[in-house]
Design an enzyme around this catalytic site. Structure first.
Site, PDB file in Angstrom:
ATOM      1  CG  HIS A  53      -1.971  -1.009   0.729  1.00 20.26           C
ATOM      2  ND1 HIS A  53      -2.924  -0.584   1.838  1.00 20.26           N
ATOM      3  CD2 HIS A  53      -2.380  -1.643   0.332  1.00 20.26           C
ATOM      4  CE1 HIS A  53      -3.825  -2.119   1.919  1.00 20.26           C
ATOM      5  NE2 HIS A  53      -3.240  -2.130   0.549  1.00 20.26           N
ATOM      6  CD  GLU A  55      -1.373   3.837   3.649  1.00 20.22           C
ATOM      7  OE1 GLU A  55      -1.345   3.043   2.892  1.00 20.22           O
ATOM      8  OE2 GLU A  55      -2.294   3.961   4.542  1.00 20.22           O
ATOM      9  CB  CYS A  80      -5.750  -0.961   5.375  1.00 19.51           C
ATOM     10  SG  CYS A  80      -4.331  -1.570   5.443  1.00 19.51           S
ATOM     11  CG  LEU A 294     -25.913   1.283 -25.698  1.00 19.92           C
ATOM     12  CD1 LEU A 294     -25.671   1.778 -26.532  1.00 19.92           C
ATOM     13  CD2 LEU A 294     -25.044   1.582 -24.320  1.00 19.92           C
TER      14      LEU A 294
HETATM   15  C1  AOF Z   1      -4.784   1.764   2.516  1.00 20.07           C
HETATM   16  N1  AOF Z   1      -3.767   2.216   1.532  1.00 20.07           N
HETATM   17  O1  AOF Z   1      -2.666   1.956  -0.509  1.00 20.07           O
HETATM   18  C2  AOF Z   1      -4.611   1.163  -0.122  1.00 20.07           C
HETATM   19  C3  AOF Z   1      -5.590   0.534   0.605  1.00 20.07           C
HETATM   20  O2  AOF Z   1      -6.126  -6.762  -1.133  1.00 20.07           O
HETATM   21  P1  AOF Z   1      -5.117  -5.490  -0.329  1.00 20.07           P
HETATM   22  O3  AOF Z   1      -4.851  -5.902   0.927  1.00 20.07           O
HETATM   23  O4  AOF Z   1      -4.972  -4.968  -1.023  1.00 20.07           O
HETATM   24  O5  AOF Z   1      -5.984  -4.523   0.353  1.00 20.07           O
HETATM   25  C4  AOF Z   1      -7.150  -3.756  -0.641  1.00 20.07           C
HETATM   26  C5  AOF Z   1      -7.793  -3.215  -0.126  1.00 20.07           C
HETATM   27  O6  AOF Z   1      -7.215  -2.142   0.924  1.00 20.07           O
HETATM   28  C6  AOF Z   1      -8.403  -1.754  -0.439  1.00 20.07           C
HETATM   29  O7  AOF Z   1      -9.876  -2.544  -1.514  1.00 20.07           O
HETATM   30  C7  AOF Z   1      -8.514  -0.546  -0.025  1.00 20.07           C
HETATM   31  O8  AOF Z   1      -9.803  -0.818   0.754  1.00 20.07           O
HETATM   32  C8  AOF Z   1      -7.714  -0.855   0.880  1.00 20.07           C
HETATM   33  N2  AOF Z   1      -6.819  -0.058  -0.096  1.00 20.07           N
HETATM   34  N3  AOF Z   1      -5.395   1.141   1.937  1.00 20.07           N
HETATM   35  O9  AOF Z   1      -4.686   1.780   3.466  1.00 20.07           O
HETATM   36  C9  AOF Z   1      -3.228   2.024   0.003  1.00 20.07           C
HETATM   37  N4  AOF Z   1      -4.452   0.741  -1.373  1.00 20.07           N
HETATM   38 ZN    ZN Z   2      -2.907  -0.280   3.556  1.00 15.82          ZN
END
Ligand code: AOF
Ligand code: ZN
Length: 349
Positions: A53, A55, A80, A294
């Site tokens: 991610h 962060e 997350c 459509l």
């Molecule tokens: C974050 N930072 O850069 C992103 C987040 O399957 P994973 O572990 O990659 O989780 C995907 C989910 O995490 C995605 O659906 C969204 O809810 C979150 N994305 N969260 O803290 C990030 N890309």
């Molecule tokens: Zn994350």
């Protein structure tokens, strides 16, 4: 004058975009770490589906990790707090003792949705959210709208003549729009995870439904062929560079790039297809026609954006173009001799 928070969040949104075409169905996320004396000390973005991610990348890019305990981390999505394909970002922020977090949008993911913020705050982290909220929402509209509706984000597209026809009376419709408009269409295709067309369009126009005039990912091609009547000579079957998902009532198997998926006979086929696409992680769909298909999406109000190309010629008679209902015209662009009208559904306002 933009505030400091807006300034750094703008930068986070800017670098989030570097993941375009690589992270779907995940959102585009960027992160910037700012130290009160040293300025930006680290940046990162979510670069590919299943990858670290934003962060995590921003934090690992900081050379002097001791500075983290005096810094603010900006991120355009709530960190997350769940174990997905990667461990929780909120835990990492807490572990590295970052005292301040500034967020643009909350994460609608059912396992997060405010719990990321709660976790940070209960560990004593100061959190601000809602900074440049509407910019973040626009950047990740496909992610937010599909999460809300639990179906793919749907873009409708068609080309019509100046007098409002999509085909001549004999069904032919070649060259309504010019070459640059067709390039735009290929770009739009590559920005969706799947492309969908009705059987009349497949038979009459014989499209390949791939991305040839633009560099970008090749979306899954989706067709509904209940009795497997589409002939193998169609171009969609001869081009092998992307998958074809054939929804039908006979076979349930995968053969090379063809994925046969069973439909429940007699039931709303399109509704079933959208459900399966959603469950299989296809969260954006580009619907290319024909007008019957459509009109179905418009009548049922299952669409989010519509891209309507209007070419300079007139057919005088023929198959009438669909008419948008409950839509808001957000922009009209001129592309050579054509006009592109961009609509969005008023249901998403
Ligand atoms: C974050 N930072 O850069 C992103 C987040 O399957 P994973 O572990 O990659 O989780 C995907 C989910 O995490 C995605 O659906 C969204 O809810 C979150 N994305 N969260 O803290 C990030 N890309
Ligand atoms: Zn994350």
């Amino acid at each position: 004058m933009t505030s400091t928070e807006d300034f750094y969040m703008k930068r986070a949104l800017q670098i989030a975009k570097l993941g375009e075409g690589k992270v779907a169905p995940n959102p585009l996320v960027g992160s910037v770490i700012v130290h009160p004396r040293h300025g930006i000390i680290g940046e990162g973005f979510h670069g590919f589906f299943g990858g670290p991610h934003a962060e995590v990348n921003a934090i690992s890019n900081v050379k002097n990790q001791d500075w983290l305990s005096e810094s603010t981390i900006y991120v355009n999505l709530e960190p997350c707090c769940h174990f997905g394909k990667t461990p929780p970002c909120a835990d990492l922020i807490i572990d590295r003792k970052i005292p301040n977090v500034v967020i643009c949008n909350l994460d609608p993911h059912p396992l997060v949705a405010g719990r990321g913020i709660q976790k940070l705050e209960s560990a004593g982290v100061h959190v601000v959210y809602g900074v440049l909220e509407s910019e973040g929402q626009a950047l990740n509209k496909k992610f937010f709208i599909s999460q809300k509706k639990k179906r793919p984000f749907i873009t409708l597209k068609w080309a019509q003549t100046r007098d409002g026809f999509v085909a001549r009376t004999d069904g032919s419709s070649k060259w309504i729009s010019g070459p640059q408009s067709r390039q735009w269409v290929h770009k739009m295709r590559s920005q969706h995870q799947a492309i969908f067309a009705g059987n009349n369009t497949l038979r009459i126009d014989n499209p390949e439904l791939n991305v040839r005039d633009w560099k970008g990912p090749a979306p899954v091609r989706v067709v509904i062929d209940p009795n497997l009547k589409l002939t193998p000579e169609l171009k969609i079957f001869s081009s092998k560079e992307s998958e074809i998902w054939i929804f039908n009532s006979i076979r349930n198997e995968t053969v090379l790039n063809k994925n046969y998926l069973l439909l429940d006979p007699g039931n709303d086929f399109i509704g079933q297809v959208l459900k399966v696409l959603w469950e299989k992680g296809i969260h954006s769909l580009f619907v290319e026609g024909g007008s019957q298909m459509l009109n179905h999406f418009i009548e049922k109000e299952i669409w989010d954006e519509a891209m309507v190309f209007t070419g300079p010629m007139e057919f005088g008679s023929g198959l009438k173009a669909p008419e948008i209902k409950n839509g808001i015209l957000s922009e009209v662009k001129q592309i050579e001799n054509d006009f592109l009208s961009c609509w969005h559904s008023s249901a998403n306002e």
